[in-house]
Design an enzyme around this catalytic site. Structure first.
Site, PDB file in Angstrom:
ATOM      1  N   ASP A   1     -48.666  23.786  29.871  1.00  0.00           N
ATOM      2  CA  ASP A   1     -50.048  23.699  30.360  1.00  0.00           C
ATOM      3  C   ASP A   1     -50.964  23.173  29.252  1.00  0.00           C
ATOM      4  O   ASP A   1     -52.158  22.953  29.472  1.00  0.00           O
ATOM      5  CB  ASP A   1     -50.542  25.035  30.951  1.00  0.00           C
ATOM      6  N   SER A   2     -50.377  22.908  28.068  1.00  0.00           N
ATOM      7  CA  SER A   2     -51.082  22.144  27.037  1.00  0.00           C
ATOM      8  C   SER A   2     -51.500  20.793  27.625  1.00  0.00           C
ATOM      9  O   SER A   2     -52.397  20.118  27.084  1.00  0.00           O
ATOM     10  CB  SER A   2     -50.191  21.935  25.810  1.00  0.00           C
TER      11      SER A   2
ATOM     12  N   ASP B   1     -44.487  24.995  33.241  1.00  0.00           N
ATOM     13  CA  ASP B   1     -45.293  26.081  32.664  1.00  0.00           C
ATOM     14  C   ASP B   1     -46.316  26.530  33.712  1.00  0.00           C
ATOM     15  O   ASP B   1     -47.224  25.768  34.060  1.00  0.00           O
ATOM     16  CB  ASP B   1     -46.011  25.501  31.431  1.00  0.00           C
TER      17      ASP B   1
ATOM     18  N   LYS C   1     -41.927  28.842  33.043  1.00  0.00           N
ATOM     19  CA  LYS C   1     -42.316  29.667  31.892  1.00  0.00           C
ATOM     20  C   LYS C   1     -43.574  30.444  32.271  1.00  0.00           C
ATOM     21  O   LYS C   1     -44.464  29.889  32.924  1.00  0.00           O
ATOM     22  CB  LYS C   1     -42.595  28.805  30.659  1.00  0.00           C
TER      23      LYS C   1
ATOM     24  N   GLU D   1     -46.453  33.391  30.461  1.00  0.00           N
ATOM     25  CA  GLU D   1     -46.884  34.024  29.213  1.00  0.00           C
ATOM     26  C   GLU D   1     -46.932  35.540  29.378  1.00  0.00           C
ATOM     27  O   GLU D   1     -47.376  36.045  30.412  1.00  0.00           O
ATOM     28  CB  GLU D   1     -48.284  33.519  28.819  1.00  0.00           C
TER      29      GLU D   1
ATOM     30  N   GLU E   1     -44.774  32.076  19.858  1.00  0.00           N
ATOM     31  CA  GLU E   1     -45.827  31.210  19.315  1.00  0.00           C
ATOM     32  C   GLU E   1     -46.693  31.966  18.315  1.00  0.00           C
ATOM     33  O   GLU E   1     -47.123  33.107  18.585  1.00  0.00           O
ATOM     34  CB  GLU E   1     -46.705  30.682  20.468  1.00  0.00           C
TER      35      GLU E   1
HETATM   36  O1  KIV Z   1     -48.241  24.652  26.938  1.00  0.00           O
HETATM   37  C1  KIV Z   1     -47.477  24.435  26.004  1.00  0.00           C
HETATM   38  O2  KIV Z   1     -47.307  23.308  25.524  1.00  0.00           O
HETATM   39  C2  KIV Z   1     -46.775  25.581  25.445  1.00  0.00           C
HETATM   40  C3  KIV Z   1     -46.078  25.370  24.149  1.00  0.00           C
HETATM   41  C4  KIV Z   1     -47.095  25.502  23.079  1.00  0.00           C
HETATM   42  C5  KIV Z   1     -44.948  26.282  23.955  1.00  0.00           C
HETATM   43  O3  KIV Z   1     -46.801  26.645  25.990  1.00  0.00           O
END
Ligand code: KIV
Length: 266
Positions: A46-47, A85, A115, A117, A184
């Site tokens: 989600d970056s 994510d 994924k 969190e 992280e």
């Molecule tokens: O969103 C993302 O790119 C991430 C990485 C920093 C692991 O969660």
């Protein structure tokens, strides 16, 4: 043609002491490059919100935006293991909605896993997802989706209590059935302890060299995101500068009439 990477590949890599190579990607061509260069796991992080969509944090990313980019990455790859994510608030409201949303990642976008969190608190959700057949990558330590409540991006595990909590988080995710855990922003000595305390692989970002694998945001290591460079991101290229050089030449050539030339015309 080497075989498609699966959750089993990661477990075997940990057993053999082979590092897992992970990277983010948000589009088909980057996914293809990453796969060709030996990246095992591609995370459509989600970056995306910050490095591609121009938001100031990851909170505004929607599930539709994420699925759109996940599907592109899936189209660009054949062998790498692709993880979607799940964005802010898409797995918190109820287990049922978390399962429905996770299913969209597998069925609509075609990713191999999701994924989410969070540690102990998310373990029941992880457990339900895994029982339903959804492979889950955990994520502990610095949690970007909590930036509004934590007040910033802070390194986790600096005090004894925090470190103990992180170990418990990792163990809870392992028990819940996560196939691996992203760690992280965790001090290297703590992530070393966590890595030794669980049998599933740890994949670090800003968590030192002792993790079972490493992940980075592709735009950070290629110099494509100039708002800031995290301390943990090594610059392998300065593509932003290269793009600016090329586009300056292009604008100059159009302005002075040297583009297009005869060969470039019909
Ligand atoms: O969103 C993302 O790119 C991430 C990485 C920093 C692991 O969660």
């Amino acid at each position: 043609m080497t075989k498609k990477i699966t959750v089993t590949t990661f477990r075997k890599k940990k057993e053999k002491g082979e590092k897992i190579i992970a990277l983010t990607a948000y589009d088909a061509p980057t996914a293809k490059f990453a796969e060709e260069c030996g990246v095992d796991l591609i995370l459509v992080g989600d970056s995306l919100g910050m490095v591609v969509l121009g938001y100031k944090n990851t909170v505004p990313v929607t599930i539709e935006q994420s699925l759109h980019h996940c599907a592109a990455v899936v189209r660009g790859s054949s062998k790498s293991f692709i993880v979607g994510d799940m964005p802010f608030m898409t797995y918190h409201k109820s287990i049922e909605s978390a399962l429905n949303n996770a299913a969209r990642y597998l069925q609509e976008a075609g990713v191999d896993a999701v994924k989410i969190e969070g540690g102990k608190k998310m373990a029941p959700t992880v457990s339900k997802m895994v029982q339903a057949g959804v492979p889950v990558l955990g994520h502990i330590g610095l949690l970007p989706q909590s930036v509004l409540t934590s007040g910033g991006y802070c390194i986790a595990g600096k005090t004894e209590d925090e470190a103990k909590n992180l170990i418990e988080d990792a163990q809870a995710l392992e028990t819940a059935g996560a196939f691996a855990i992203v760690m992280e922003g965790i001090p290297a000595n703590i992530s070393k302890k966590i890595t030794a305390s669980i049998s599933i692989p740890t994949i670090g970002i800003g968590a030192g060299p002792h993790c079972d694998g490493q992940i980075q945001v592709v735009n950070d290591i290629l110099g494509l995101f100039s708002d800031f460079t995290p301390k943990h991101a090594r610059r392998y290229a300065n593509l932003g500068d290269e793009i600016k050089r090329a586009l300056t030449e292009y604008t100059k050539d159009v302005k002075n009439g040297t583009f297009p030339n005869q060969d470039e015309s019909f």
